[in-house]
Design a protein around this motif. Structure first.
Motif, short mmCIF file in Angstrom:
data_model
loop_
_atom_site.label_atom_id
_atom_site.label_comp_id
_atom_site.label_asym_id
_atom_site.label_seq_id
_atom_site.Cartn_x
_atom_site.Cartn_y
_atom_site.Cartn_z
N ILE A 1 52.14 -6.26 27.02
CA ILE A 1 51.18 -7.38 27.04
C ILE A 1 51.86 -8.65 26.55
N VAL B 1 44.34 -10.02 27.32
CA VAL B 1 44.96 -9.02 26.45
C VAL B 1 44.32 -7.64 26.66
N GLN C 1 52.37 -0.46 25.14
CA GLN C 1 51.34 -1.30 25.74
C GLN C 1 51.35 -2.71 25.16
N ILE C 2 51.38 -2.76 23.83
CA ILE C 2 51.33 -4.07 23.16
C ILE C 2 52.55 -4.90 23.55
N THR D 1 54.57 -4.19 16.25
CA THR D 1 54.18 -2.84 16.65
C THR D 1 54.44 -1.79 15.57
N MET E 1 43.64 -2.25 19.61
CA MET E 1 42.77 -3.33 20.06
C MET E 1 42.80 -4.49 19.09
N ILE F 1 47.05 -10.92 19.00
CA ILE F 1 47.86 -11.58 20.03
C ILE F 1 47.05 -12.69 20.70
N ALA F 2 45.77 -12.40 20.96
CA ALA F 2 44.91 -13.41 21.58
C ALA F 2 44.81 -14.64 20.69
N GLN G 1 45.34 -5.36 17.33
CA GLN G 1 46.58 -6.11 17.55
C GLN G 1 46.46 -6.97 18.81
N ARG G 2 45.70 -6.50 19.80
CA ARG G 2 45.46 -7.34 20.99
C ARG G 2 44.71 -8.59 20.59
#
Lengths: 312, 337
Positions: free
Chosen positions: B210, B155, B206-207, B196, B173, B179-180, B175-176
């Motif tokens: 990914i 991510v 970006q999100i 988002t 970050m 997602i992880a 939100q990454r």
């Protein structure tokens, strides 16, 4: 983390100085002449005046305060006006009773209040929750001196389970600790309940559930750790309140603690003794709050980060 | 196209607060095929999040109730599952990304641990029929750590930051990390609830990319809940337009964005997008407000805002007009064809 602890310890100095200043001036400015108290109402004016001179009471108050402070910093808290023994020695004998009382009561309040609050929050609006809330309101509503008398009547005079007064083994602590913790455990329970109710509504609790967390982990790891922030602050306040409350309870149960000592000293205008006990209690309370603040910072990374200095 | 992963039938969800009944979702039907992305579009309060929460059984206790319907996942009704079975599915088979990364991470737990937790919760070999396809073995602590580092890398976060707390990360970050968390168990279905909306426009892209990459890499199907038609056009295969707890229009992306037959609400949504070529001063909003979900209304839920409303719209609930994969719930079409 060290930086945080050092900062907090340094902060204790002005707090304790402030306490000495306020108490000293209140004692000096309230009516009543210590020399007259010591000598009794039959003494001649001349002998009272002589004693005033001897005790240094004729000097300006500011000067007296700083003389006292200078001595106290060297560990000399003076002699008691009433029995002429060093104040420090009396405190040394008596402090364990009071601190034990406050510590046991704080501990008991936590043991009762925290689980009851959590259960109440998890079973929100159920019968358990309603009855816990009701009971806690009744517990909060009872004045401690009255409760002390009721407990004494029931458990020592009627049932003869515990002694009604005095000091001895652990049995002597049961009724005083019970009296003191009933109110505080109720207020702690209500705080834990509302904090937990608030915490379990947070988004990260839904995230935890969505991750597949078992309910036990959701509550104990995700919710409680966040709720603890507020609970810890409350525990510190509870302890200091109990320390102060001990003055009354010691009196009712005839326990020879700092509270009794302070009360007698205030009545007889025994300035060195009042100063000594007050400073001691102030130090104990501030140390306890310091300890809890350190635990707080240890749990909450956001507080810690402020003092560790940005690692990122 | 025949491989249906998720089939929601006649789902009806209500919230009951202080003796007031809020009809959040009213008999919706949605199908999601394997490896596809389904978009659910609608304005705030349309019942999108409620639908998502019902799938995972995460409706607020004693407040939210599924009144009717089925949620079939690989043919099995999720609403019938026992508590422990649905827990096993959460995070492992179906996972969810929440709207606001600022609040959806626990502030007092390091992010690496929050990701690792998902693996720990699912680190036993279950007897769960819905997971039969997965070949699982118990993972050691070291393996879990390695997987956490891998997913952080995927991510776009340096694995060295796994000891950081959420407050040390920016919104994008965080939100990454979310997602992880959602993807570490390779779920078969990912529900992204406005992933988002709370982010800057630059981070949004970006999100989304990914998510798209990982979804393709992991062969995950996705439900994308959003109010942004732009995101739908970019990421989805099928779309459901939701209004006042109902799916008013459902179809493939082609059905929704082309053709001449649409629900007036869909038309309104598309028209409300600003057009860069015309010199308009004002956005074309849909006038009025959504009917309160506490009211019991007859007829079409949109009739009070509909520019094409006619006599029976306010009295009779429209039937669905169906043409191939395209479904519209509107009187304009139900009598024709």
């Amino acid at each position: 983390m060290h930086k945080y602890v050092i900062r907090r310890v340094l902060l204790l100095i002005p707090i304790i100085l402030g306490v000495t200043f306020i108490v000293y001036f209140i004692l000096a400015l309230t009516p009543g002449d210590p020399a007259r108290f010591i000598l009794g109402s039959n003494a001649t004016d001349a002998s009272v005046e002589a004693l005033r001179e001897q005790l240094g009471l004729n000097k300006p108050i500011i000067l007296r305060y700083f003389t006292y402070l200078a001595k106290a910093l060297r560990g000399d808290f003076g002699l008691s006006y009433s029995d002429s023994r060093p104040v420090f020695d009396s405190i040394l004998v008596r402090w364990p009773v009071t601190v034990k009382l406050a510590l046991f009561s704080t501990f008991l309040s936590m043991v009762i209040g925290i689980p009851a609050g959590i259960i109440s929050a998890l079973k929100h609006r159920s019968r358990i929750d309603v009855s816990f809330t009701l009971v806690s309101m009744i517990m909060l509503g009872m004045p401690s001196f009255w409760l002390a008398l009721v407990l004494m009547l029931v458990f020592s005079l009627s049932l003869r389970w515990f002694p009604s007064s005095g000091i001895g083994g652990w049995q002597h602590f049961i009724l005083p600790v019970a009296t003191m913790s009933i109110g505080t455990s109720a207020s702690l329970m209500r705080l834990v309940r509302s904090t937990m109710l608030d915490t379990i509504k947070q988004d990260y609790i839904i995230t935890a559930r969505a991750k597949g967390a078992p309910e036990r982990v959701v509550i104990l790891r995700h919710a409680l750790k966040n709720a603890l922030m507020i609970i810890i602050t409350q525990i510190g306040l509870t302890f200091t309140a109990l320390l102060a409350g001990a003055v009354l309870i010691e009196q009712v149960y005839g326990l020879p603690g700092l509270g009794t000592l302070t009360l007698i000293a205030i009545r007889s205008k025994d300035i060195p003794m009042v100063m000594g006990t007050t400073i001691f209690m102030a130090i104990i309370s501030t140390l306890m709050i310091l300890l809890l603040d350190i635990i707080y910072a240890w749990i909450d990374p956001r507080i810690k980060a402020k003092y560790v200095g940005g690692s990122h | 196209m025949n491989d249906v992963l998720l089939d929601i039938q006649d789902l009806e969800v209500t919230y009951e607060v202080n003796n007031e009944v809020i009809r959040a979702v009213n008999r919706i039907n949605i199908q999601l095929h394997k490896k596809e992305t389904l978009g659910i579009v609608g304005e705030a309060g349309a019942g999108k999040t409620t639908t998502a929460l019902s799938i995972l059984g995460l409706l607020p206790k004693k407040i939210g109730f599924v009144k009717n319907g089925k949620i079939l996942f690989k043919g099995q009704n999720l609403l019938d599952l026992e508590h422990e079975l649905i827990r096993q599915i959460r995070g492992e088979v179906i996972s969810m990304i929440f709207q606001d990364p600022m609040t959806s991470l626990n502030p007092v737990i390091p992010i690496g641990k929050q990701i690792a937790e998902v693996l720990e919760f699912h680190n036993s070999v279950y007897q769960n029929s819905l997971m039969s396809e997965k070949n699982k073995q118990k993972k050691t602590k070291a393996e879990i750590e390695r997987l956490v580092e891998d997913i952080l890398q995927m991510v776009g976060i340096s694995p060295s930051r796994k000891h950081d707390y959420p407050h040390q990360l920016s919104g994008g970050m965080k939100q990454r990390v979310v997602i992880a968390i959602a993807l570490i168990c390779n779920p078969e279905l990912l529900i992204a609830d406005e992933p988002t909306s709370a982010l800057d426009v630059t981070i949004q892209a970006q999100i989304l990319s990914i998510m798209e990459d990982l979804k393709d890499k992991l062969d995950t199907s996705m439900i994308m809940i959003t109010h942004d038609l732009g995101i739908v056009a970019e990421t989805c295969d099928t779309v459901g337009i939701m209004y006042a707890g109902q799916i008013v229009e459902f179809g493939t992306i082609k059905d929704i964005f082309t053709g001449d037959r649409h629900h007036p609400y869909t038309v309104g949504l598309i028209n409300s997008l600003p057009d860069i070529d015309s010199n308009q001063d004002r956005l074309k909003a849909i006038p009025g407000l959504m009917l309160s979900p506490t009211q019991i209304t007859e007829g079409c839920k949109f009739h009070n805002r509909c520019p094409k409303c006619f006599d029976k719209c306010s009295t009779i609930e429209p039937n669905e007009y169906v043409k191939g994969s395209h479904r519209i719930k509107c009187h304009l079409f139900s009598c024709t064809d």
